[in-house]
Design a protein around this motif. Structure first.
Motif, PDB file in Angstrom:
ATOM      1  N   ARG A  76       0.812  -1.207   0.000  1.00  0.00           N
ATOM      2  CA  ARG A  76       0.000   0.000   0.000  1.00  0.00           C
ATOM      3  C   ARG A  76       0.853   1.269   0.000  1.00  0.00           C
ATOM      4  N   PRO A  77       0.477   2.264  -0.811  1.00  0.00           N
ATOM      5  CA  PRO A  77       1.107   3.579  -0.713  1.00  0.00           C
ATOM      6  C   PRO A  77       0.401   4.372   0.381  1.00  0.00           C
ATOM      7  N   SER A  78       0.723   5.643   0.471  1.00  0.00           N
ATOM      8  CA  SER A  78       0.059   6.503   1.450  1.00  0.00           C
ATOM      9  C   SER A  78      -1.415   6.664   1.083  1.00  0.00           C
ATOM     10  N   GLN A  79      -2.228   6.964   2.084  1.00  0.00           N
ATOM     11  CA  GLN A  79      -3.662   7.074   1.873  1.00  0.00           C
ATOM     12  C   GLN A  79      -4.184   8.380   2.449  1.00  0.00           C
ATOM     13  N   LEU A  80      -5.079   9.019   1.715  1.00  0.00           N
ATOM     14  CA  LEU A  80      -5.691  10.266   2.149  1.00  0.00           C
ATOM     15  C   LEU A  80      -6.992   9.978   2.888  1.00  0.00           C
ATOM     16  N   PRO A  81      -7.317  10.758   3.906  1.00  0.00           N
ATOM     17  CA  PRO A  81      -8.629  10.607   4.553  1.00  0.00           C
ATOM     18  C   PRO A  81      -9.726  11.092   3.615  1.00  0.00           C
ATOM     19  N   GLN A  82     -10.845  10.398   3.578  1.00  0.00           N
ATOM     20  CA  GLN A  82     -11.947  10.801   2.727  1.00  0.00           C
ATOM     21  C   GLN A  82     -13.266  10.353   3.346  1.00  0.00           C
ATOM     22  N   SER A  83     -14.339  10.902   2.842  1.00  0.00           N
ATOM     23  CA  SER A  83     -15.663  10.581   3.366  1.00  0.00           C
ATOM     24  C   SER A  83     -16.045   9.157   2.982  1.00  0.00           C
ATOM     25  N   PRO A  84     -16.912   8.510   3.772  1.00  0.00           N
ATOM     26  CA  PRO A  84     -17.279   7.110   3.506  1.00  0.00           C
ATOM     27  C   PRO A  84     -17.945   6.886   2.154  1.00  0.00           C
ATOM     28  N   ASP A  85     -18.614   7.911   1.601  1.00  0.00           N
ATOM     29  CA  ASP A  85     -19.320   7.729   0.333  1.00  0.00           C
ATOM     30  C   ASP A  85     -18.459   8.055  -0.884  1.00  0.00           C
ATOM     31  N   ALA A  86     -17.193   8.408  -0.683  1.00  0.00           N
ATOM     32  CA  ALA A  86     -16.287   8.697  -1.797  1.00  0.00           C
ATOM     33  C   ALA A  86     -15.757   7.391  -2.381  1.00  0.00           C
TER      34      ALA A  86
END
Length: 266
Positions: A76-86
């Protein structure tokens, strides 16, 4: 329609001509199972890409890449926080493209990581143990189609992603006929006409988890006979020996040592 980009050819900027059949009437775009079609298209071209003489690969590689990130934390690369429906795939930050020499070293490194994987290195239920209750068609068993492409999908081969013990799946459905030219450019599989009706008959072709298996305590749990069945149908290692002498099959210290390989049976 962003979904049509899942049907690109090897140029990566041109679409498969068959997509035009589905774009004639824009009022029907929402009627098609684009996800199943994109998966069938990707499955077909993953098969084509493994053939001798084939160069490059078609299909939605973003889907394949995101699938790898979901199941294998080591890659896995880095991950951005996002909303559950994205969209889930949009959260991953694409790694920097390596140079030619770096790419070869990275490929060897990834192959070794895959060979050394244990059951604890796999995220078996990335969508939760009850994900199938929200998406019932994830339990569908039968051919999935895009235009003239029909590929077999069997949810019984990946029971652990639902939180159930993996069993030896039943035999795969056999096509009526097939044509596989030596060029490796493509291949054609012919199914009987009745397979066209399976997708609409969901109730009759949805896997009954409770009938097929049982819930497991450990995410990688399998039946005792499963590894012996699997090793007769796949390769336990990716890396080839460097001295040209075939390596003996390694002893199984624990039955879940090669569980992750089921994920590659697509």
């Amino acid at each position: 329609v962003t979904g049509i980009h899942a049907f690109v050819d090897k140029t990566r900027d041109r679409l498969c001509p068959a997509i035009n059949l589905f774009l004639k009437d824009h009022r029907r775009l929402s009627d098609y199972a684009w996800g199943a079609g994109a998966l069938a298209y990707l499955y077909r071209h993953l098969g084509v890409a493994t053939r001798a003489g084939s160069k490059g690969i078609c299909g939605c590689l973003t889907l394949l890449q995101a699938w790898i990130y979901e199941y294998f934390p080591l890659f896995r690369p880095s991950q951005l926080p996002q909303s559950p429906d994205a969209p889930r795939a949009s959260s991953w930050i694409s790694p920097r493209l390596p140079g030619v020499d770096d790419a070869r070293q990275r490929l060897a490194h990834y192959r070794q990581l895959l060979d050394d994987l244990s059951a604890d290195d796999v995220t078996w239920t990335p969508y939760g143990r009850d994900g199938h209750t929200y998406i019932p068609r994830s339990l569908f068993t039968g051919p999935i189609r895009f235009s003239d492409i029909a590929e077999r999908y069997d949810s019984a081969r990946c029971l652990r992603q639902f939180g159930y013990r993996q069993i030896i799946p039943r035999a795969m459905m056999v096509p009526h006929d097939q044509y596989r030219p030596a060029s490796g450019i493509s291949y054609i599989v012919f199914w009987d006409q009745w397979v066209n009706q399976l997708w609409d008959n969901v109730a009759a072709h949805r896997l009954d988890l409770n009938f097929a298996s049982r819930s497991c305590e450990h995410p990688s749990e399998i039946v005792e006979e499963y590894v012996d069945w699997f090793l007769t149908r796949s390769h336990p290692r990716i890396t080839h020996p460097t001295d040209g002498v075939p390596q003996p099959r390694p002893l199984l210290v624990h039955h879940v040592s090669y569980d992750f390989l089921l994920l590659f049976q697509i």
